[in-house]
Structure formats: structure tokens, C-alpha cells
Design a protein around this motif. Structure first.
Motif, mmCIF file in Angstrom:
data_model
loop_
_atom_site.group_PDB
_atom_site.id
_atom_site.type_symbol
_atom_site.label_atom_id
_atom_site.label_comp_id
_atom_site.label_asym_id
_atom_site.label_seq_id
_atom_site.Cartn_x
_atom_site.Cartn_y
_atom_site.Cartn_z
ATOM 1 N N GLY A 9 -1.796 -8.128 -11.650
ATOM 2 C CA GLY A 9 -3.251 -8.177 -11.697
ATOM 3 C C GLY A 9 -3.872 -9.178 -10.756
ATOM 4 N N ARG A 10 -3.057 -9.717 -9.855
ATOM 5 C CA ARG A 10 -3.549 -10.756 -8.941
ATOM 6 C C ARG A 10 -4.342 -10.100 -7.821
ATOM 7 N N TYR A 11 -5.662 -10.306 -7.845
ATOM 8 C CA TYR A 11 -6.524 -9.692 -6.832
ATOM 9 C C TYR A 11 -6.400 -10.459 -5.521
ATOM 10 N N VAL A 12 -6.099 -9.745 -4.445
ATOM 11 C CA VAL A 12 -5.919 -10.389 -3.144
ATOM 12 C C VAL A 12 -6.643 -9.610 -2.049
ATOM 13 N N GLY A 13 -6.865 -10.311 -0.958
ATOM 14 C CA GLY A 13 -7.415 -9.724 0.252
ATOM 15 C C GLY A 13 -7.386 -10.825 1.295
ATOM 16 N N SER A 14 -7.645 -10.473 2.555
ATOM 17 C CA SER A 14 -7.692 -11.529 3.567
ATOM 18 C C SER A 14 -8.926 -12.395 3.314
ATOM 19 N N ASP A 15 -8.909 -13.635 3.811
ATOM 20 C CA ASP A 15 -10.064 -14.512 3.619
ATOM 21 C C ASP A 15 -11.339 -13.874 4.164
ATOM 22 N N LYS A 41 1.867 -9.027 4.227
ATOM 23 C CA LYS A 41 1.314 -9.758 5.372
ATOM 24 C C LYS A 41 1.543 -11.256 5.160
ATOM 25 N N PRO A 42 1.664 -11.998 6.258
ATOM 26 C CA PRO A 42 1.962 -13.436 6.129
ATOM 27 C C PRO A 42 0.947 -14.192 5.267
ATOM 28 N N GLU A 43 -0.320 -13.759 5.286
ATOM 29 C CA GLU A 43 -1.330 -14.520 4.543
ATOM 30 C C GLU A 43 -1.345 -14.187 3.043
ATOM 31 N N ILE A 44 -0.580 -13.162 2.625
ATOM 32 C CA ILE A 44 -0.529 -12.809 1.204
ATOM 33 C C ILE A 44 0.684 -13.506 0.587
ATOM 34 N N SER A 45 0.446 -14.309 -0.461
ATOM 35 C CA SER A 45 1.562 -15.056 -1.031
ATOM 36 C C SER A 45 2.519 -14.105 -1.738
ATOM 37 N N ALA A 101 -6.691 -5.459 -3.137
ATOM 38 C CA ALA A 101 -5.462 -4.926 -3.728
ATOM 39 C C ALA A 101 -5.036 -5.815 -4.880
ATOM 40 N N LEU A 102 -4.248 -5.231 -5.789
ATOM 41 C CA LEU A 102 -3.717 -5.972 -6.935
ATOM 42 C C LEU A 102 -2.216 -6.107 -6.759
ATOM 43 N N THR A 103 -1.716 -7.339 -6.861
ATOM 44 C CA THR A 103 -0.298 -7.586 -6.623
ATOM 45 C C THR A 103 0.304 -8.373 -7.794
ATOM 46 N N ARG A 104 1.617 -8.616 -7.680
ATOM 47 C CA ARG A 104 2.357 -9.295 -8.735
ATOM 48 C C ARG A 104 1.702 -10.630 -9.090
ATOM 49 N N ASN A 105 1.570 -10.900 -10.404
ATOM 50 C CA ASN A 105 0.989 -12.162 -10.857
ATOM 51 C C ASN A 105 1.708 -13.343 -10.202
ATOM 52 N N SER A 106 0.954 -14.368 -9.871
ATOM 53 C CA SER A 106 1.543 -15.481 -9.119
ATOM 54 C C SER A 106 2.675 -16.157 -9.894
ATOM 55 N N HIS A 107 2.594 -16.156 -11.235
ATOM 56 C CA HIS A 107 3.645 -16.792 -12.046
ATOM 57 C C HIS A 107 4.741 -15.797 -12.423
ATOM 58 N N LEU A 108 4.606 -14.558 -12.009
ATOM 59 C CA LEU A 108 5.599 -13.496 -12.210
ATOM 60 C C LEU A 108 5.744 -13.034 -13.661
ATOM 61 N N HIS A 109 4.941 -13.573 -14.575
ATOM 62 C CA HIS A 109 5.038 -13.152 -15.974
ATOM 63 C C HIS A 109 3.964 -12.127 -16.299
ATOM 64 N N PHE A 110 4.287 -11.224 -17.226
ATOM 65 C CA PHE A 110 3.255 -10.376 -17.807
ATOM 66 C C PHE A 110 2.376 -11.279 -18.665
#
Lengths: 79, 223
Positions: free
Chosen positions: B144-150, A11-15, B100-109
Motif C-alpha cells: 500500500g506504499r504510494y510512490v511516484g517520482s518527486d 527505478k533508482p529513485e523508488i526505494s 503506483a502502490l508498492t510493497r510496504n516499506s517495513h515489508l509487513h502486512f
């Protein structure tokens, strides 16, 4: 036989750090006109008979994509 | 007390989780992802690892495993469940925990001893801690990057469902430094760091992780 293409993107808001890394590489290669890259997944499903649109939507939204973070698009082509 | 530990293809930390259960005074019960048999356990631990090679999305395929259908049904009825790292990813994919958990922002393990602040000391898995307590347990993940909508994150915070936050540095870019969350009833907890690797001085940076496993034993006795 039908072919169903399912495209999944964040989604656009997910980096999207992977897309940003690709963008960085493009910049280093001199492709300065590219301003954004979003990386996604592309699934190709082959289906016997006429595809059931509702079933395909369910497959796409419950397994192929995670609706919490991803948008999904279906494209059906029938031979 | 019978604490089930599920093994999926690609689980790595199931043996450590079982050892943590035993050191805390519980009886670890090995569970197999392909069965439909929870073996009358009183609680379940989903361990870390790379179930199904993280294919599709981390935890996505494991969340649809046969045994997970039983876990989802029983968890919704109140069975305590702890998801560690890949187990947390599985719980989110199964819809038992939000986000949800997504790719780490710095892309490193990222693999290090991590400071966490305990935000909730009243869940089934954290009652042996104090709110505001700082604990040190290992973190090791690539996604391990925890994300969701604001809006979802605001609701989560409004419902006071953040159990742990990263302190002294966020290892993966998680939104709002969130390291772990809980279900509405406080009986399901998921976190990226690994309490089962911090149960003995010989092998861990602390023994701060043992409290997860002693907490659940008390809740099961009390129930």
C-alpha cells in the motif's frame, strides 16, 4: 524460434525494501563487501518466428513493467 | 441509484462494498470482470482483495480484464469510480489514477484502524465530509506504499489531487503520507483504507466510511 529475456527493476529513485532486506541478510551472513541489492523480475518469452521489436517493447512497457516505477530491458536471442 | 461493484477472481470485499452501497440507500449491482457489460450503472466500485493473486504486480492483470476496458472508457467520459485497496491498485495500473502502490516499506502486512485527514471534500465520493475532518477507517494491506517520482508528486500536490492523508502514523511508508488521490475531474477516487468496513457500529471502528457511498448518491442525483 526466438527467446526474449525481459528484466524489470525498480527505478533508482523508488526505494526497494525487499532488496534492503536481502542486503541485511547478506550482512548477517558475513558478506560485508556487498553494499547494495536491488530486487527485480526476470521474464523469459519464447516467440514463433522473428520477434517484432516494436511489439515486444509494447508488451514490456505496458504489461510486464509499470513505467511509473520500473525500468525495463529487453534481450533477444534467435536460434 | 445503481452502483456497480466489480468482482475479479480473488476479490474479497465485494460483498462488503455492496452492503455499504445498500446501507447508504443505493442499489448495488454485481458486475463480473470477464463481461463487457456495465449494466447501465451510475457509478462503479472496485473492491479490495487480491485479484489474480497479485501476480505480476498488485492490480496489474485485473487492470487488463475485459470489463476494465469498458470502465476506462466510461470513466474518461465522467462515470464516477471508487477504487478501494486492491481497487486503487487496479485504477493506478489502468492509468486512471497517477502513481503506483508498492510493497510496504517495513515489508509487513499492516491491519489496523487508521486515522485519515480529509484533504478534499469536493470530489464525487467525499462531498459528505468536511475538508480537514479526521475520520477512522480500517487499513489492511501489504502493498500500500504510494510512490511516484518527486516531480510527479509535486505536480499531484500542485493540482490539489491528494484526497486523504494518513494521520497519527503512516501504516506503509507512503510518500508524503498519501492515502488516497483523485482524477482531475474529481470523479475517480482511489484509496488504500477501507470505508466499506466502517459503516456499522457492530462491525467497524466507526461509521465514518458511509460518507463515501452517500456522497456518490447525491452527485448522481444532482447530475
Amino acid at each position: 524460434m526466438s527467446r526474449v529475456v525481459v528484466d524489470v527493476v525498480l527505478k533508482p529513485e523508488i526505494s526497494d525494501p525487499q532488496g534492503q532486506a536481502v542486503l541485511g541478510a547478506l550482512g548477517r551472513l558475513g558478506h560485508d563487501s556487498i553494499t547494495s541489492v536491488r530486487q527485480g523480475k526476470h521474464f523469459v518469452l519464447e516467440v514463433d518466428g522473428t520477434p517484432d521489436e516494436a511489439e515486444l517493447k509494447q508488451i514490456a512497457e505496458t504489461l510486464l513493467a509499470n513505467p511509473v516505477i520500473e525500468d525495463v530491458e529487453l534481450h533477444v536471442t534467435t536460434d | 441509484m445503481r452502483i456497480g461493484v466489480i468482482t475479479f477472481p480473488g476479490s474479497l470485499d465485494d460483498v462488503d462494498a455492496a452492503r455499504a452501497v445498500r446501507l447508504a440507500g443505493g442499489e448495488p449491482i454485481p458486475l463480473w470482470h470477464g463481461d463487457h457489460d456495465l449494466k447501465d450503472v451510475d457509478a462503479v466500485v472496485l473492491p479490495g482483495g487480491f485479484s489474480y493473486g497479485d501476480y505480476l504486480r498488485a492490480g496489474a492483470i485485473a487492470a487488463r480484464a475485459p470489463l476494465m476496458q469498458d470502465v476506462v472508457t466510461r470513466a474518461r467520459q465522467g462515470l464516477p469510480v471508487l477504487g478501494i485497496c486492491n481497487g486503487f491498485q487496479v485504477l493506478c495500473e489502468a492509468g486512471l489514477l497517477p502513481g503506483a502502490l508498492t510493497r510496504n516499506s517495513h515489508l509487513h502486512f499492516r491491519n489496523r484502524d487508521q486515522v485519515l485527514v480529509v484533504e478534499r471534500a469536493d470530489t464525487t465520493w467525499t462531498s459528505d465530509y468536511r475538508a480537514g475532518q479526521r475520520i477512522v477507517i480500517p487499513v489492511k494491506n501489504g502493498e500500500g506504499r504510494y510512490v511516484g517520482s518527486d516531480a510527479d508528486l509535486d505536480r499531484l500536490e500542485g493540482e490539489n489531487r491528494v484526497v486523504f492523508r494518513y494521520a497519527d502514523g503512516n501504516p506503509n511508508g507512503s510518500s508524503r503520507d498519501i492515502a488516497g488521490v483523485t482524477s482531475e475531474n474529481g470523479r475517480i477516487v482511489g484509496l488504500m483504507p477501507h470505508p466499506e468496513h466502517a459503516i456499522e457500529d457492530l462491525t467497524g471502528p466507526s461509521t465514518d466510511g458511509l460518507g463515501f457511498f452517500t456522497s456518490v448518491l447525491k452527485s448522481v442525483v444532482a447530475a
